[in-house]
Design a protein around this motif. Structure first.
Motif, short mmCIF file in Angstrom:
data_model
loop_
_atom_site.label_atom_id
_atom_site.label_comp_id
_atom_site.label_asym_id
_atom_site.label_seq_id
_atom_site.Cartn_x
_atom_site.Cartn_y
_atom_site.Cartn_z
N PHE A 29 -50.01 27.24 36.06
CA PHE A 29 -50.02 26.51 37.43
C PHE A 29 -50.95 27.30 38.57
O PHE A 29 -51.53 26.28 38.95
N LYS A 61 -38.61 31.91 30.39
CA LYS A 61 -38.58 31.73 31.57
C LYS A 61 -38.32 32.71 32.54
O LYS A 61 -37.67 33.71 32.38
N ASP A 82 -46.43 29.32 31.88
CA ASP A 82 -46.58 27.97 32.78
C ASP A 82 -46.83 28.42 34.04
O ASP A 82 -47.50 27.75 34.88
N ILE A 90 -40.97 37.31 45.61
CA ILE A 90 -41.41 37.05 44.41
C ILE A 90 -41.90 35.58 44.56
O ILE A 90 -40.98 34.69 44.82
N ALA A 91 -43.20 35.25 44.22
CA ALA A 91 -43.78 33.99 44.45
C ALA A 91 -43.87 33.42 43.14
O ALA A 91 -45.01 33.15 42.85
N LEU A 92 -42.69 32.93 42.26
CA LEU A 92 -42.93 32.35 40.92
C LEU A 92 -41.78 31.24 41.13
O LEU A 92 -40.98 31.33 41.69
N VAL A 93 -42.21 30.40 39.95
CA VAL A 93 -41.18 29.35 39.76
C VAL A 93 -40.25 29.75 38.51
O VAL A 93 -40.66 29.85 37.51
N ARG A 127 -48.29 31.65 48.55
CA ARG A 127 -49.07 31.83 47.59
C ARG A 127 -49.69 30.45 47.38
O ARG A 127 -51.04 30.32 47.51
N ASP A 187 -40.05 31.14 51.41
CA ASP A 187 -40.25 32.23 50.21
C ASP A 187 -41.48 32.30 49.97
O ASP A 187 -42.48 31.86 50.61
N GLY A 188 -41.78 33.28 49.11
CA GLY A 188 -43.19 33.64 48.77
C GLY A 188 -44.14 32.50 48.23
O GLY A 188 -45.31 32.70 48.27
N LEU A 189 -43.36 31.55 47.35
CA LEU A 189 -44.31 30.58 46.60
C LEU A 189 -45.17 29.91 47.60
O LEU A 189 -46.27 29.60 47.53
N LYS A 213 -41.79 18.65 36.28
CA LYS A 213 -41.48 19.38 35.32
C LYS A 213 -40.11 20.00 35.65
O LYS A 213 -39.16 20.06 35.00
N LEU A 214 -39.94 20.57 36.83
CA LEU A 214 -38.90 21.28 37.07
C LEU A 214 -37.73 20.15 37.44
O LEU A 214 -36.51 20.25 37.08
N ASN A 223 -45.44 38.53 38.99
CA ASN A 223 -46.17 38.37 40.41
C ASN A 223 -47.40 38.69 40.78
O ASN A 223 -48.23 38.15 41.61
N ASP A 254 -37.98 28.53 37.05
CA ASP A 254 -37.30 27.76 35.90
C ASP A 254 -38.68 27.44 34.95
O ASP A 254 -38.49 26.60 34.12
N LEU A 255 -39.70 27.86 35.16
CA LEU A 255 -40.89 27.62 34.14
C LEU A 255 -40.91 29.03 33.66
O LEU A 255 -40.76 29.96 33.96
N ALA A 261 -51.84 19.71 39.08
CA ALA A 261 -50.88 20.49 38.69
C ALA A 261 -49.50 20.93 39.65
O ALA A 261 -48.37 21.03 39.08
N THR A 313 -36.66 19.45 33.74
CA THR A 313 -36.07 20.38 32.99
C THR A 313 -34.41 20.63 33.58
O THR A 313 -33.70 21.07 32.60
#
Lengths: 311, 432
Positions: free
Chosen positions: A97, A129, A93, A83-86, B271, B266-268, B14-15, A142, A88-89, B7, B18
């Motif tokens: 991004f 979130k 958002d 999973i390529a996501l943030v 990406r 990780d995947g992020l 933001k993180l 994703n 906490d957003l 961005a 938060t």
């Protein structure tokens, strides 16, 4: 839409990809099928520009992919295995991004995010979130994150790993929609059902090498029989004359194990009554009979002598 | 590219903001430790109890001289005097309950008085100083104070007290018998002693003590702390907040570096790498967001120190901001270097913490560098953390101008460039 020519990647003595070549036309869905560790992710990484190949090249719309900032990368959307996501957003958002990474201005990004959320059925969770999402919802988001810049090619690296059946169906519906919209898909998996449902053509890879590249029909033609007839006998010792059975015209292959016959046939409708009658005529009683269609698992087994998942 | 850069930075910020608990902790920890160090290192410079040395005094003599000496020691602002027995004194020093014990043996007063006018031939009085060897500096300080008070007590008794009268008479008798001295010298000395005797008689008759203070040290020391300007006391919180700010900002850099290493798994990260972005944008955005977080921590800490402890930027405000910005950028590039050189987060964590603590220690963040040996002080001029701590000191309590921090700013920015370049060159991009 893209051409993969002789991609090779080595890690020390291990050859992760060994001269991998295949191509896809616009709107075509290619399945990249192989067991874990076959070189699928390495191949996808090289196509996406994440990994520099030791040899070979990737052509996107006839142009070689060069460097990190090559604008041709905008033609590619990557759906990663992880999973390529943030977390906490919020979903929105996250999408804004990722849209900014492809230089989409704010109004365009908002429209693209709304469309993508609609497609994957998460519009009502836009402000939530990601941390609060189920595994299936994260997988859908994703996918949405890879669509924002409207890429012509979608690289889907095992995109439904660990997803419940309901979410899996939802994602497949999304992918079929995208296919209808003309996207070129490259779908990696080691589940043949997924490839069979979605792909026009399947590239089978093992130990970093392409061992087959054909349409589903073409791959099935590689098999001696396209259907299987499994018959469980009352007499588990089974003193069936296998040679005589094998000699019957509709029969292609015969195996006997654990009191059951597995008979490969080409024309199931014609062969089934014929075989059952032959058994009765020769004094063999059967408990029940089932038919199976030969699948990519069978193809892989036929080509490598191993199953896809038993690795 | 600019939109992507913004961005990426915005996402990180933001993180950061938060996670309110993390933000509070990243502020509370350096403020708490900075306040503690500031307090023990003389706080706002006005408190005196910190400098008072605990001294035990054993008076086995009980003479007028010894009693006057004890009274003087008790009145000294630098000492906290308690009377004790010999056994108590030894035990207390051995158990670190007191830094120093002063033992005045029997006949201390008589021997001191006899030696005062008796020349080298007379036995000198003896004072025993028992001290905790781990606090030798305090022992030296007590010894110096003791000398002054002994001179004052003994001389006072010589010119005003009965012990002094007797000592003068004894000295004159000794002088009469002395055949080695030239007659003219003997006569001059006898005149001096008789004069002192008459002064003693007069003072006792008047009951005033006459010159009665005795001999005193013939000068007063006027101390002036060289702070930003005359009358502004040294504020120890300025240094401790600078030191702790530097330390915790460096810790933030470690987290950033380790975060990058973890992100590669990780995947992020895949990406991000799939987007048409240069490596400079990806790492640069991370540096800028880390630097901004560092700046936030530094400025918040000094705002707290300003409000609570009265720490002021008495020097160049531009210099203060310049040092803070340059150090934040250097820190961020240090974090990148950690990510560039590290192979795994697990293996890199311990090494980077050690490296950071060494940088912090040698930079004078814990204790000011002037307490270092000379050779170490010279060595640490190449440590970037020292430029930062010295720069913050210079622009706060020292009250110096921009020119005093211009070179440190240049050095910090140069270090940031070097670390950043090395990091980009060594970063493992082909992580699969």
């Amino acid at each position: 839409m893209y051409d993969i020519n002789g991609l090779t990647k080595r890690y020390g003595n291990v050859v992760a990809a060994d001269g991998v070549s295949f191509r896809a036309d616009e709107g075509e869905a290619i399945g990249l099928l192989g067991p874990n560790g076959a070189g699928k992710t390495t191949t996808v990484s090289m196509i996406a520009g994440l990994l520099r190949p030791d040899a070979g090249e990737v052509l996107i719309a006839g142009r070689p992919l060069c460097g990190d900032t090559d604008p041709i990368k905008r033609e590619i959307g990557l759906v990663t295995q992880d999973i390529a996501l943030v977390a906490d957003l919020s979903a929105l958002d996250n999408l804004l991004f990722f849209a900014a990474l492809y230089d989409l201005d704010r109004p365009t990004a908002r429209r693209a995010a709304a469309d993508a959320l609609d497609l994957v059925g998460l519009a009502d969770r836009a402000r939530h979130k990601v941390r609060t999402f189920s595994g299936g919802m994260k997988r859908r988001l994703n996918l949405a994150a890879a669509l924002l810049h409207d890429p012509r090619i979608l690289l889907l690296d095992e995109p439904i790993v660990g997803v419940d059946p309901q979410s899996r169906n939802a994602i497949f519906d999304n992918l079929e929609t995208l296919k209808r919209r003309g996207k070129t898909l490259l779908y990696t998996t080691h589940y043949m059902e997924e490839a069979e449902r979605l792909c026009d053509r399947v590239v089978i890879i093992d130990h970093g090498k392409v061992i087959a590249d054909d349409t589903l029909q073409g791959l099935y033609r590689l098999l001696p029989a396209s259907n299987l007839l499994s018959i469980e006998l009352e007499d588990r010792e089974g003193r069936v004359d296998l040679e005589q059975l094998r000699a019957l015209p509709p029969v292609k292959t015969v195996e006997f194990a654990n009191g059951a016959l597995r008979i490969g046939v080409s024309d199931l409708a014609a062969a089934t009554p014929f075989v059952l009658q032959w058994l009765v005529d020769h004094g063999h009683r059967y408990r029940h009979a089932v038919t199976e269609r030969a699948d990519l698992e069978t193809v892989f087994l036929s080509l490598t002598g191993r199953t896809l998942r038993d690795r | 590219m600019t939109r992507a850069f913004i961005a990426l930075v915005s996402k990180d910020l933001k993180l950061f903001f938060t996670d309110r608990r993390a933000v509070v902790l990243s502020l509370v920890a350096p403020i708490a430790i900075g306040s503690f160090f500031g307090y023990i290192f003389n706080g706002d410079g006005d408190r005196t109890e910190i400098g008072r040395v605990q001294v035990l005094v054993v008076d086995e003599d009980r003479s007028p001289i010894s009693q006057d000496l004890v009274a003087q020691l008790k009145a000294d602002a630098a000492l906290e005097v308690t009377l004790a027995t010999p056994v108590e004194a030894r035990e207390a020093v051995r158990r670190a309950q007191a830094a120093v014990a002063v033992e005045l043996p029997p006949r201390f007063g008589a021997d001191a008085a006899g030696a005062f006018f008796g020349g080298r031939a007379r036995k000198k009085a003896e004072v025993r100083l028992l001290y905790d060897p781990s606090r030798a500096t305090e022992a030296s300080m007590v010894q110096g104070i003791l000398v002054g008070h002994v001179m004052q007590s003994v001389s006072k008794e010589m010119f005003t007290g009965p012990t002094g009268r007797a000592a003068i008479g004894d000295a004159l008798t000794q002088l009469e018998r002395d055949t080695t001295m030239r007659p003219d010298e003997r006569g001059a000395l006898q005149d001096l002693l008789r004069g002192a005797g008459r002064w003693n008689d007069t003072s006792r008759a008047a009951g005033s003590g006459g010159a009665g203070g005795g001999l005193t040290i013939p000068f007063d020391v006027k101390k002036e702390a060289m702070t930003s300007r005359r009358g502004v006391p040294y504020n120890g919180y300025a240094h401790s907040f600078a030191g702790m700010g530097v330390q915790f900002v460096l810790f933030m850099a470690i987290e950033m570096g380790l975060g990058l290493l973890l992100q590669q798994r990780d995947g992020l990260w895949r990406r991000l790498r799939a987007a048409p972005l240069s490596r400079g944008v990806l790492l640069g955005a991370r540096s800028v967001s880390t630097a901004l977080q560092s700046l936030f921590i530094l400025f918040f800490m000094f705002l707290f120190a300003r409000v609570v402890f009265g720490v002021r930027v008495d020097g160049s405000l531009a210099g203060f901001i310049g040092i803070a910005v340059a150090f934040s950028l250097m820190t961020a590039s240090f974090g990148l270097l950690i990510a560039g050189l590290g192979r795994t987060p697990e293996g890199t964590r311990a090494l980077s913490i050690v490296a950071t603590l060494v940088l912090v220690m040698l930079g004078g963040a814990w204790v000011p560098t002037f307490v270092f040996p000379q050779w170490l002080q010279k060595l640490t001029v190449v440590v970037p953390t020292r430029w930062a701590v010295d720069g913050l000191d210079a622009t706060t309590w020292r009250g110096l101008g921009f020119s005093s921090v211009a070179w440190p700013i240049v050095f910090l920015l140069g270090t940031a460039m070097i670390c950043g370049s090395l990091a980009v060159a060594r970063f493992r991009w082909d992580a699969d």
